[in-house]
Scaffold this active site. Sequence first.
Site, PDB file in Angstrom:
ATOM      1  N   CYS A  88       0.810  -1.218   0.000  1.00 56.25           N
ATOM      2  CA  CYS A  88       0.000   0.000   0.000  1.00 56.25           C
ATOM      3  C   CYS A  88       0.846   1.272   0.000  1.00 56.25           C
ATOM      4  CB  CYS A  88      -0.963   0.000   1.177  1.00 56.25           C
ATOM      5  SG  CYS A  88      -2.288  -1.207   0.975  1.00 56.25           S
ATOM      6  N   CYS A 213     -14.352  -0.331   7.103  1.00 54.71           N
ATOM      7  CA  CYS A 213     -13.431  -0.775   6.050  1.00 54.71           C
ATOM      8  C   CYS A 213     -13.542   0.134   4.829  1.00 54.71           C
ATOM      9  CB  CYS A 213     -13.783  -2.188   5.602  1.00 54.71           C
ATOM     10  SG  CYS A 213     -13.927  -3.377   6.944  1.00 54.71           S
ATOM     11  N   LYS A 342     -11.024   5.601   2.961  1.00 57.18           N
ATOM     12  CA  LYS A 342     -12.362   5.148   3.312  1.00 57.18           C
ATOM     13  C   LYS A 342     -13.398   5.591   2.288  1.00 57.18           C
ATOM     14  CE  LYS A 342     -15.816   3.613   5.680  1.00 57.18           C
ATOM     15  NZ  LYS A 342     -16.571   3.520   4.414  1.00 57.18           N
ATOM     16  N   HIS A 346      -9.437   3.571  -2.661  1.00 54.75           N
ATOM     17  CA  HIS A 346      -8.113   2.998  -2.441  1.00 54.75           C
ATOM     18  C   HIS A 346      -7.654   2.132  -3.615  1.00 54.75           C
ATOM     19  CE1 HIS A 346      -4.591   1.577  -0.589  1.00 54.75           C
ATOM     20  NE2 HIS A 346      -5.068   0.614   0.161  1.00 54.75           N
TER      21      HIS A 346
END
Lengths: 400, 476
Positions: A88, A213, A342, A346
């Site tokens: 990431c 998530c 969020k 992503h």
Amino acid sequence: MATGIKDKVVLLGMGLTEFGERWNMSSDDLMVEAFTEALADAGIEKSAIEAAWLGAALDDVNIGNSAIPLATALRLQNIPVTRVENMCATGTEALRGAVYAVAAGAVDVALALGVEKLKDTGFGGLPIKTKGLANDLWMPYGSAPGTFAQLAGAYRARHGISYEDLKRGMAHVSWKSHQNGALAPKAHLRKPVDMDTILNAPMIADPLGLYDCCGVSDGAACAIVTTPEKARALGKALEDLVAVKAMQICTSHGWENAYGEWDGASVRNTQIAARRAYDEAGIRNQKADIGVAEVHDCFSITELVTMEDLGLSDAGRGAYDFLDGVYDRDGAIPAQVDGGLKCFGHPVGASGLRMAYEVYAQLTDRAGQRQLRDVNFGLTHNLGGQPSNSVSSVSIFGRL
Amino acid sequence: MSANSVKTASGYLPLLRFDRSVARKELRWSGLGGSGKGRRAVAGWDEDALTMAVEAARLAIGEATPEGVTFASTSSPFVDRSMAGLVAEALHLPPALATQDTGGSRRAATSALIRALSGTGTELVAAGEKRRATAGTTQIMAFGDGAGAVSVGPGAGIATCLATVTINADLLDIVTTTERGTPYESEARFVRDEAVSEVYVPGITAALDKAGLTGADIALAVVPEPVGGTYRAVAKLTGLTAPNLCEEIAAAAGDLGAAMPIFGLALALDRAKPGERVLVAGFGNGCDILVFEVTGAGDRSATDALGQGAVLSSLSRFLNLAGALVLDWGPRAEVNQKVSASTLLRHGRDMHGFVGGRDAGGNVQFPKTPVPVRPDATGPEAYEDVVLRDVPGRVASITADRLNFTPDPPFYFGLVQFENGARVTMEHCDVEGPTPEVGESVRMRFRIKAMDRQRQFRTYFWKAAPLTRPSLTEEG
């Protein structure tokens, strides 16, 4: 002796696609869209770019190996193009490559572009990757929510916080990001969500519910960097220049998951990277100096713990600081002002550059409805892998 | 009297017990629900004949190193891969070891035991069963999953074998072909009558004669019944007056196939007093009969296994675990888990044996790496092997993951801290209640790590389980 990266490189231009379910856009389309905006923002010709770095994390559902897809999509002719991958932190790694090349004097102008096309997997959540043939013989195939949910139980055990208080603190993390995402035109999720909905959502990985998530998105982000001198020579005003103040990365070497001293309630790599970044940037009081933070909020518990690891909240106080509004858009340290992972989304390889884009927008007064006042320093943070085995990056940007 | 004696005998059952009354109720419309009496032991998705045999074997073997290991099963997960070799690896036994796989009949374990008892070396016989059957059959309710292991060797033990007899008879009570994969049954009355007259009565009579005993001299019997009522008829004709422990096991856990007589022997040794005689039978295309005189005490593992567990009251979950229900788990289950044979050969021994290493600084880590994880290590070091399977551990972090695919959600995993300093991120198993808390004690269980469903291959590793199991008596 090494002198660090502070003020040696500036962001000449940046570009960002809309994040989300870009069913009608290929990876090539996304790269071109982000690059076109960055190139226009930089005010240069493509031919001025002397080297490029591509960040792409999940090659099996994206563009495959190597940097050739970037060179091909943008038709970057006869320059070195390199692909990087560090989970990431991939987008930040691409930027770090470009920044270091300019700082080293190897080139005057460099490009960093991150892209990910996750929605072509055909299912929700991240693809499940092999951990290597030998590791697959023993390592669990935990999902991303599962690996980060581990923080919660360990955090409760260390700080004695109740399950309910931690859930409320985590819920506020997500509530705040949904509020912010609604103001970001390019964000994936642009709908505010109330606390009850967050708290009562279906469980994904105990104690993380659905709204704890981040989703997965398609998207690309791009930065063109150069030296301050070159930027001035290109006609950029001094007050418009956003400089790289620090870029630090820290990587696990097995201490957390194999040596036996880590309690699982924090991420040591973030703590180390943050300390080095503050030193590199010359920041002595991060709580006062950081005007905006874009941290790796892949899960609410991650953001909560990260704020402690960055020294923005005291240990054990993260949940209460969130509930007190410290990280709200009108709080002392606004965080995830664009909605964060969020809500903005992503696309893994692009996320680090997306964070830099928001900080760049805030520092250049181009953040529209989200614009904050008196921002001198902006911080970005990525956390790749899982808390027990991670790559953590902390970058700081500010005016020259 | 045999040269070798029984040194130890142990039993293992999986955690779950399916309540047969649930099937009777749910399948009433079809008439295929069975008697609805009692419970059967149900293996977890990550258990098979091998893993359960390993669990029984680790109890039976203790710290000993036998000269031979035999794996006995009619449901071995592999046709041409040595399960006895994997039992040996899981127990961290040396590679230079006699190993043998035996199957082909539910008598596999008793036949292996007879041979081991007639020898002069030390041997471990480990039997495990996880037999497939289709939904609606008598077998899916009658079968149980479980394992037993017995170690034999020269000198005094806990039981001396007085006599053995084998009767061969191609009586097909059930028959399972490799092509069909699940059993096909014959008429129950035919099976019972012929099992009595052609198999058990001749075998038991001959064994008692050989031992110089009468039926009344036997204190406990372990006689697997292909059909209910078989033992009652046999007892009448042979003078046996002892209770048959297999009836109790079948009611509480099911028919454990090849493992039944070994599990039963372990249970009998828990209950019998020194000097008492125990008759153990293996049944399947004939019978093996073994008569023992008890000289010591059992390890109570079979008694504990029968008394502990968690009741499973969902028919669909039971059928899913038993492989009798096909669920489409969607794209997230499409994980390519192809195993590299060379990687497995290179690392398998440490994985199966859960062997970590103690570095030059005294730190224990798993897996071993060229340069130790110890922060002051400056280069490659040699390690001393450290087996982690019996080292106490506790939960350092954990979650119940509902996104990751597992055939029996949720997927529990997290970091385990071992008492000797090692720490390993690993899967958890046998969690039926709330998610374990940080700090809770765990024990290690040998389990299937991954199923390559594309190639029907499986790998094995260890998982963390709650230290203790709930009592079934308290649960009711």
